[in-house]
Write a protein that holds these residues in place. Structure first.
Motif, PDB file in Angstrom:
ATOM      1  N   ILE A 110      -5.421   1.232  -1.017  1.00 24.62           N
ATOM      2  CA  ILE A 110      -4.835   0.806   0.255  1.00 24.62           C
ATOM      3  C   ILE A 110      -3.658   1.704   0.625  1.00 24.62           C
ATOM      4  O   ILE A 110      -2.835   2.064  -0.206  1.00 24.62           O
ATOM      5  CB  ILE A 110      -4.402  -0.674   0.230  1.00 24.62           C
ATOM      6  N   GLY A 132       0.797  -1.210   0.000  1.00 24.51           N
ATOM      7  CA  GLY A 132       0.000   0.000   0.000  1.00 24.51           C
ATOM      8  C   GLY A 132       0.838   1.271   0.000  1.00 24.51           C
ATOM      9  O   GLY A 132       2.020   1.260   0.381  1.00 24.51           O
ATOM     10  N   ARG A 157      -2.308   3.119  -4.732  1.00 20.93           N
ATOM     11  CA  ARG A 157      -2.201   1.658  -4.863  1.00 20.93           C
ATOM     12  C   ARG A 157      -3.568   1.019  -4.611  1.00 20.93           C
ATOM     13  O   ARG A 157      -4.279   1.409  -3.700  1.00 20.93           O
ATOM     14  CB  ARG A 157      -1.188   1.108  -3.863  1.00 20.93           C
TER      15      ARG A 157
END
Length: 425
Positions: free
Chosen positions: A305, A238, A278
């Motif tokens: 994320i 992430g 992401r």
């Protein structure tokens, strides 16, 4: 008829709990703040006091009593109702819990639901007079709730809401059983190596050939390999978007920063970002890479994320096996935490290079044929629970303040019942 009534005009008795001296085991259960969560009583956190200690009869809980945590930032205001008394036991609460008692069970049930619907508000009823923060019961008693006055209406409303809760609890029980079965099978096949051999017998116990593996420092079945996690999974680490892009208005992509949003299986949507970086795709595993490392959920939809999470999907289309691998790795992290080597975070390199066993294709396919249907059913029941909870939370204030009647929702509940019957097939 729905009337607006003050809480203190509904209850007939209220009291704080006691300051007990605990023992290992007895017939008197003591509930504490940890026992009250999600409008339920969790007896796994309960303790016991000496059987010979005598308390005022009013302090002994009765079915229908409403319990409210009365101290602690973040815990005060949590509410639950006593649905049953375990056979052979008496129950009291400690001094951090407030007891409310009404005239009858259904009256209590309605009051419990009314107060639960404003639980977030109750959590602000703190006077700050102590280090922990003390719950201001006077503010509670002055709360007005929409309330059915006659007992028949109370019973009907309580039954509607209880039926929804019962279905949620049933789904949770089924999911817990499926989860336990999946973990047991994974352990039996891929830790003990007693998967069925070509004759259907346990491989290792029946003398299946094992070979030494230097990386794991243990024997593994012949033909199996030791790989890195990145060899069996596509992993996305992430990355947090700029803070000014966060919002709660639904602008942009759903955003999960870390495991604080995690639920039983799916995270709860709280934030969005207008500048996602992401992504995790629907159905992928969401893994916490910051303390507590290894906690997992499933992405219910495509989402962004943050740096506290990673997402994983299987390169072999074996999501249930990959989930089992990650559960097993979490157990390793947890053991290290107990030993004092706390995982504050795990880096990309460390995550990607974790050593895992890759079984033979035949064994993997057999495992997937058994566990994949269970995994998908867990997803399905978890989605249904979100829908049921949403329906309950919508109905609760509408029923209590008279905006809808019991008759208005019978068709909806009939549809829910029919949908629920389908899961038993």
């Amino acid at each position: 008829m729905i009337n607006w009534r003050r809480v203190d005009k509904i209850i007939t008795y209220h009291s704080k709990g006691v300051t007990p001296k605990y023992v290992d085991k007895s017939s008197i259960i003591v509930l504490n703040q940890k026992c009250i969560r999600n409008n339920k009583i969790d007896y796994s956190f309960a303790q016991y006091i000496d059987d010979n200690k005598v308390y005022n009869e009013d302090k002994i809980l009765k079915v229908g009593d409403i319990l409210i945590n009365s101290t602690g930032q973040g815990t005060a205001g949590r509410i639950a109702m006593v649905d049953f008394i375990p056979e052979g036991f008496q129950i009291i609460v400690d001094s951090h819990i407030l007891i409310l008692r009404t005239n009858n069970f259904y009256e209590s049930k309605c009051l419990n639901y009314s107060l639960f619907s404003i639980e977030a508000k109750l959590q602000t009823f703190m006077d700050g007079s102590t280090g922990q923060g003390e719950f201001d019961k006077i503010r509670l008693f002055n709360v007005h709730v929409g309330y059915p006055k006659d007992n028949i209406s109370q019973q009907k409303i309580a039954k509607i809401l209880s039926d929804l809760d019962s279905k949620i609890e049933l789904n949770n029980k089924i999911n817990a059983e499926l989860d336990a079965m999946s973990k047991t099978l994974y352990d039996y096949w891929f830790v003990q190596f007693d998967f069925p051999d070509k004759n259907g017998k346990p491989y290792k116990s029946s003398g299946g050939k094992m070979v030494w593996n230097g990386e794991l420092k243990r024997e593994i079945p012949e033909g199996w390999e030791v790989k890195e996690l990145s060899d069996i999974a596509n992993i996305t680490m992430g990355q947090s978007p700029p803070g000014e892009t966060y919002n709660e208005e639904g602008i942009g992509a759903i955003f999960y920063q870390g495991c604080t949003d995690f639920g039983k299986r799916f995270p709860t949507i709280r934030k969005f970002t207008s500048s996602p970086t992401r992504y995790a795709r629907q159905g992928e595993i969401l893994l916490s890479v910051r303390a507590p490392v290894g906690t997992m959920n499933i992405a219910k939809e495509d989402c962004c994320i943050g740096r506290g999470l990673a997402s994983l999907n299987s390169k072999d289309n074996s999501i249930s096996y990959l989930f089992g691998v990650m559960v097993n790795l979490k157990q390793i992290f947890d053991r290290r935490n107990v030993d004092g080597t706390t995982f504050g975070s795990i880096t990309k390199d460390d995550l990607f290079s974790l050593k895992v066993i890759k079984p033979s294709k035949i064994v993997l396919e057999k495992f997937n044929s058994i566990i994949n249907p269970c995994f998908q059913k867990q997803n399905k029941l978890s989605v249904e629970n979100i829908e049921l909870a949403s329906l309950r939370d919508w109905l609760l204030p509408m029923l209590m303040n008279g905006q809808v009647t019991v008759g208005d929702v019978e068709e909806k509940l009939g549809m829910v019942a029919e949908k629920g019957d389908g899961h038993g097939n």
